[in-house]
Motif scaffolding. Structure first.
Motif, PDB file in Angstrom:
ATOM      1  N   SER A  22     101.690   6.640   9.893  1.00  0.00           N
ATOM      2  CA  SER A  22     100.999   7.888   9.520  1.00  0.00           C
ATOM      3  C   SER A  22     101.979   9.058   9.401  1.00  0.00           C
ATOM      4  O   SER A  22     101.806  10.112  10.024  1.00  0.00           O
ATOM      5  CB  SER A  22      99.891   8.226  10.531  1.00  0.00           C
ATOM      6  OG  SER A  22      98.898   7.237  10.530  1.00  0.00           O
ATOM      7  N   GLY A  23     103.019   8.832   8.622  1.00  0.00           N
ATOM      8  CA  GLY A  23     103.959   9.928   8.369  1.00  0.00           C
ATOM      9  C   GLY A  23     105.102   9.978   9.358  1.00  0.00           C
ATOM     10  O   GLY A  23     105.683  11.045   9.547  1.00  0.00           O
ATOM     11  N   GLY A  24     105.417   8.850   9.983  1.00  0.00           N
ATOM     12  CA  GLY A  24     106.543   8.792  10.909  1.00  0.00           C
ATOM     13  C   GLY A  24     106.145   9.123  12.335  1.00  0.00           C
ATOM     14  O   GLY A  24     106.570   8.439  13.269  1.00  0.00           O
ATOM     15  N   VAL A  25     105.346  10.162  12.532  1.00  0.00           N
ATOM     16  CA  VAL A  25     104.985  10.547  13.906  1.00  0.00           C
ATOM     17  C   VAL A  25     103.474  10.806  14.033  1.00  0.00           C
ATOM     18  O   VAL A  25     103.057  11.804  14.621  1.00  0.00           O
ATOM     19  CB  VAL A  25     105.815  11.758  14.412  1.00  0.00           C
ATOM     20  CG1 VAL A  25     107.238  11.344  14.723  1.00  0.00           C
ATOM     21  CG2 VAL A  25     105.813  12.900  13.405  1.00  0.00           C
ATOM     22  N   TRP A  26     102.666   9.883  13.492  1.00  0.00           N
ATOM     23  CA  TRP A  26     101.222   9.857  13.788  1.00  0.00           C
ATOM     24  C   TRP A  26     100.473  11.122  13.381  1.00  0.00           C
ATOM     25  O   TRP A  26      99.677  11.664  14.158  1.00  0.00           O
ATOM     26  CB  TRP A  26     100.998   9.629  15.301  1.00  0.00           C
ATOM     27  CG  TRP A  26     101.826   8.551  15.891  1.00  0.00           C
ATOM     28  CD1 TRP A  26     102.079   7.351  15.313  1.00  0.00           C
ATOM     29  CD2 TRP A  26     102.487   8.531  17.162  1.00  0.00           C
ATOM     30  NE1 TRP A  26     102.856   6.597  16.148  1.00  0.00           N
ATOM     31  CE2 TRP A  26     103.115   7.291  17.290  1.00  0.00           C
ATOM     32  CE3 TRP A  26     102.580   9.437  18.200  1.00  0.00           C
ATOM     33  CZ2 TRP A  26     103.846   6.928  18.406  1.00  0.00           C
ATOM     34  CZ3 TRP A  26     103.315   9.084  19.315  1.00  0.00           C
ATOM     35  CH2 TRP A  26     103.942   7.852  19.420  1.00  0.00           C
ATOM     36  N   CYS A  27     100.742  11.591  12.165  1.00  0.00           N
ATOM     37  CA  CYS A  27     100.124  12.847  11.726  1.00  0.00           C
ATOM     38  C   CYS A  27      99.093  12.670  10.613  1.00  0.00           C
ATOM     39  O   CYS A  27      98.023  13.276  10.670  1.00  0.00           O
ATOM     40  CB  CYS A  27     101.192  13.785  11.177  1.00  0.00           C
ATOM     41  SG  CYS A  27     102.328  14.399  12.395  1.00  0.00           S
ATOM     42  N   VAL A  28      99.459  11.886   9.589  1.00  0.00           N
ATOM     43  CA  VAL A  28      98.683  11.910   8.339  1.00  0.00           C
ATOM     44  C   VAL A  28      97.445  11.017   8.500  1.00  0.00           C
ATOM     45  O   VAL A  28      97.321   9.950   7.886  1.00  0.00           O
ATOM     46  CB  VAL A  28      99.570  11.477   7.142  1.00  0.00           C
ATOM     47  CG1 VAL A  28      98.842  11.735   5.817  1.00  0.00           C
ATOM     48  CG2 VAL A  28     100.888  12.232   7.153  1.00  0.00           C
ATOM     49  N   ASN A  29      96.523  11.473   9.312  1.00  0.00           N
ATOM     50  CA  ASN A  29      95.382  10.637   9.708  1.00  0.00           C
ATOM     51  C   ASN A  29      94.490  10.243   8.530  1.00  0.00           C
ATOM     52  O   ASN A  29      93.914   9.162   8.528  1.00  0.00           O
ATOM     53  CB  ASN A  29      94.540  11.361  10.764  1.00  0.00           C
ATOM     54  CG  ASN A  29      95.203  11.355  12.127  1.00  0.00           C
ATOM     55  OD1 ASN A  29      96.302  10.822  12.280  1.00  0.00           O
ATOM     56  ND2 ASN A  29      94.551  11.935  13.117  1.00  0.00           N
ATOM     57  N   VAL A  30      94.342  11.139   7.539  1.00  0.00           N
ATOM     58  CA  VAL A  30      93.447  10.812   6.424  1.00  0.00           C
ATOM     59  C   VAL A  30      94.198  10.229   5.226  1.00  0.00           C
ATOM     60  O   VAL A  30      93.618  10.035   4.158  1.00  0.00           O
ATOM     61  CB  VAL A  30      92.601  12.039   5.979  1.00  0.00           C
ATOM     62  CG1 VAL A  30      91.695  12.502   7.096  1.00  0.00           C
ATOM     63  CG2 VAL A  30      93.483  13.179   5.467  1.00  0.00           C
ATOM     64  N   GLY A  31      95.480   9.927   5.405  1.00  0.00           N
ATOM     65  CA  GLY A  31      96.256   9.297   4.337  1.00  0.00           C
ATOM     66  C   GLY A  31      96.797  10.314   3.336  1.00  0.00           C
ATOM     67  O   GLY A  31      96.444  11.497   3.359  1.00  0.00           O
ATOM     68  N   TYR A  32      97.658   9.793   2.462  1.00  0.00           N
ATOM     69  CA  TYR A  32      98.346  10.655   1.482  1.00  0.00           C
ATOM     70  C   TYR A  32      97.476  10.888   0.244  1.00  0.00           C
ATOM     71  O   TYR A  32      96.533  10.142  -0.022  1.00  0.00           O
ATOM     72  CB  TYR A  32      99.656   9.995   1.048  1.00  0.00           C
ATOM     73  CG  TYR A  32     100.596   9.737   2.195  1.00  0.00           C
ATOM     74  CD1 TYR A  32     101.359  10.764   2.738  1.00  0.00           C
ATOM     75  CD2 TYR A  32     100.709   8.464   2.762  1.00  0.00           C
ATOM     76  CE1 TYR A  32     102.217  10.532   3.814  1.00  0.00           C
ATOM     77  CE2 TYR A  32     101.556   8.216   3.828  1.00  0.00           C
ATOM     78  CZ  TYR A  32     102.312   9.264   4.355  1.00  0.00           C
ATOM     79  OH  TYR A  32     103.141   9.024   5.418  1.00  0.00           O
ATOM     80  N   GLY A 252      97.091  15.685  13.930  1.00  0.00           N
ATOM     81  CA  GLY A 252      96.022  15.273  13.024  1.00  0.00           C
ATOM     82  C   GLY A 252      95.064  16.393  12.642  1.00  0.00           C
ATOM     83  O   GLY A 252      94.110  16.160  11.904  1.00  0.00           O
ATOM     84  N   VAL A 253      95.303  17.610  13.128  1.00  0.00           N
ATOM     85  CA  VAL A 253      94.328  18.693  12.925  1.00  0.00           C
ATOM     86  C   VAL A 253      94.111  18.954  11.432  1.00  0.00           C
ATOM     87  O   VAL A 253      92.984  19.126  10.976  1.00  0.00           O
ATOM     88  CB  VAL A 253      94.765  19.983  13.660  1.00  0.00           C
ATOM     89  CG1 VAL A 253      93.847  21.141  13.330  1.00  0.00           C
ATOM     90  CG2 VAL A 253      94.793  19.744  15.167  1.00  0.00           C
ATOM     91  N   ALA A 254      95.221  18.967  10.678  1.00  0.00           N
ATOM     92  CA  ALA A 254      95.094  19.060   9.215  1.00  0.00           C
ATOM     93  C   ALA A 254      95.830  17.881   8.577  1.00  0.00           C
ATOM     94  O   ALA A 254      96.287  17.973   7.441  1.00  0.00           O
ATOM     95  CB  ALA A 254      95.627  20.381   8.702  1.00  0.00           C
ATOM     96  N   SER A 255      95.945  16.792   9.328  1.00  0.00           N
ATOM     97  CA  SER A 255      96.667  15.593   8.867  1.00  0.00           C
ATOM     98  C   SER A 255      98.033  15.937   8.285  1.00  0.00           C
ATOM     99  O   SER A 255      98.516  15.283   7.356  1.00  0.00           O
ATOM    100  CB  SER A 255      95.825  14.812   7.847  1.00  0.00           C
ATOM    101  OG  SER A 255      94.793  14.098   8.500  1.00  0.00           O
TER     102      SER A 255
END
Ligand SMILES: Cc1ncc(COP(=O)(O)O)c(C=O)c1O
Length: 422
Positions: A22-32, A252-255
């Motif tokens: 999810s973007g290297g450090v678990w951020c992009v929760n909703v995908g690209y 993950g707040v704004a992915s």
């Protein structure tokens, strides 16, 4: 990396990857590639990019209202830009309450071994990962460490369930040592993430919560990784019997479409700053120039809508179970010591010897992750955090992962584990 769509990334050489980080450090929760987030941000920027939180802006208010509906009992929302800042704000609240209400006492914050809380000096002073701290002292005073909660390497040499949850009870010894009138708060990652993916046992936070109540210690949950659905509920603490006083979150707040972080507090915490109207200094005197930027709040609102409308919490639970079960099926492969996780936050601990549990060297984990990348799957790992124990491969795909994605990740992991052992 150059571009992404859904679960997939393309690098500067045109190679494609399935992203299990999810973007290297678990951020992009909703995908690209979420056009709706980009369009909402664009429209807000044209309308009004920014006005300081002294007056506020409409997306800030709307996001705060939405977020408090997901955090029962917690409805005071302060925004900043990173997880570290969100935690610093929480510590400032604890210290200010100590000054105002406890004669300058109750300012010490307890933190747990193996937990990470950020890169700034206060956050690092409360981080239980020695390699992340090295060279950055002297640290801020007012922090004290409690033992970690990893059953596989029980700090008391015990085995659950016959252990009496001694790792949680040990917090009381630290409070007694530091002085109950000095300890104002304790901070936890609900599930330790970067320190090795460690979900505490079910009763852990019952014990912690009880000790906090007994000694008037505020409970802070650092949901920077676990928050916003990563573990299959909105927040990691919601898997447990825990009622935090302060919750922080970021990734993950704004992915990661925009930088935004949150320090959310209960009405009781907020009220501490209100009940001396005669003192003009008696409010939470904190400011963050970019915190609450209108466009970032717009991104967070749209991100939250996507998680709800696409039922991503449910998908995370189902796919997380599939991922964890698949990883557990690899228990007999060479060097697999332990498999842990919750939702789409999973880790596999590699050891030289399954009996002694001697950890593999970090270079071995780098080899496994490298083999996976060669197979087109990006995985993460504990990275120069814990002396001698950087031996965990992490898998945390976006909450949109499908069965095929999970199976592809598992297949790559299995091949990589077998290849690395050759
Ligand atoms: C649990 C936790 N807390 C806080 C932070 C710090 O967040 P940031 O890097 O946005 O400052 C991190 C970052 O990885 C984290 O994992």
């Amino acid at each position: 990396m150059v571009e992404g769509d859904g679960m997939r990334l393309r690098d500067i050489n045109g190679r494609e990857y399935l992203d299990a980080t999810s973007g290297g450090v678990w951020c992009v929760n909703v995908g690209y590639g979420r056009k709706s987030i980009a369009e909402a941000v664009c429209a807000q920027m044209i309308k009004m990019p920014y006005y300081a939180a002294s007056a506020g802006n409409v997306p800030y208010a709307e996001f705060a209202a939405k977020l408090s509906s997901l955090l029962p009992g917690i409805n005071r929302i302060y925004l900043s830009n990173s997880g570290s800042e969100a935690n610093e704000k929480a510590y400032k609240m604890v210290r200010a309450i100590g000054h105002m209400k406890h004669n300058g006492k109750k300012k010490t914050v307890l933190y747990r071994n193996r937990d990470y809380h950020g890169t700034t000096i206060g956050a690092l002073s409360s981080t239980g990962q020695q390699e992340r701290r090295e060279w950055f002292g002297p640290f801020a005073p007012g922090f004290a460490e409690i033992p970690h909660a990893c059953c596989y390497r029980c700090p008391f040499g015990k085995t659950y369930p016959g252990c009496d949850i001694d790792c949680a009870k040990a917090m009381e010894d630290v409070i007694q040592r530091e002085g109950p009138d000095e300890v104002g708060a304790a901070i936890f990652e609900p599930i330790t993430a970067g320190g090795g993916v460690i979900p505490p046992v079910a009763e852990y936070y019952d014990v912690i919560q009880g000790i906090c109540r007994k000694h008037g210690v505020l409970l802070i949950m650092d949901e920077v990784v676990c928050g916003m659905g990563r573990t299959g509920k909105w927040f990691g603490y919601q898997h447990y019997n825990a009622s935090p006083d302060i919750v922080t979150m970021a990734k993950g707040v704004a992915s990661a479409y925009m930088p935004i972080s949150v320090t959310a507090a209960t009405e009781q915490v907020f009220a501490q700053f209100l009940n001396d109207p005669g003192d003009p200094m008696a409010y939470f005197r904190d400011i963050s120039t970019f915190g609450g930027c209108a466009a970032a709040c717009t991104a967070a609102l749209e991100n939250t809508r996507i998680i709800e409308d696409e039922k991503l919490l449910e998908n995370c639970r189902v796919m997380g179970e599939r991922l964890l079960a698949g990883m557990k099926d690899m228990a007999d492969l060479p060097k697999v010591g332990d498999v842990r996780g919750r939702g789409l936050l999973c880790g596999i601990e590699l050891v030289e010897d399954k009996k002694t549990k001697a950890p593999v060297h970090e270079s071995y984990v780098i080899k496994v992750v490298g083999e996976m990348a060669a197979l087109g799957v990006l995985a993460g790992r504990t990275n120069r955090s814990l002396p001698g124990h950087n031996n965990i491969v992490n898998l945390a795909p976006a909450l949109i992962a499908t069965k095929d994605d999970i199976d592809a990740i598992l297949a790559a992991l299995k091949t990589a584990l077998l290849k690395a052992a050759q």
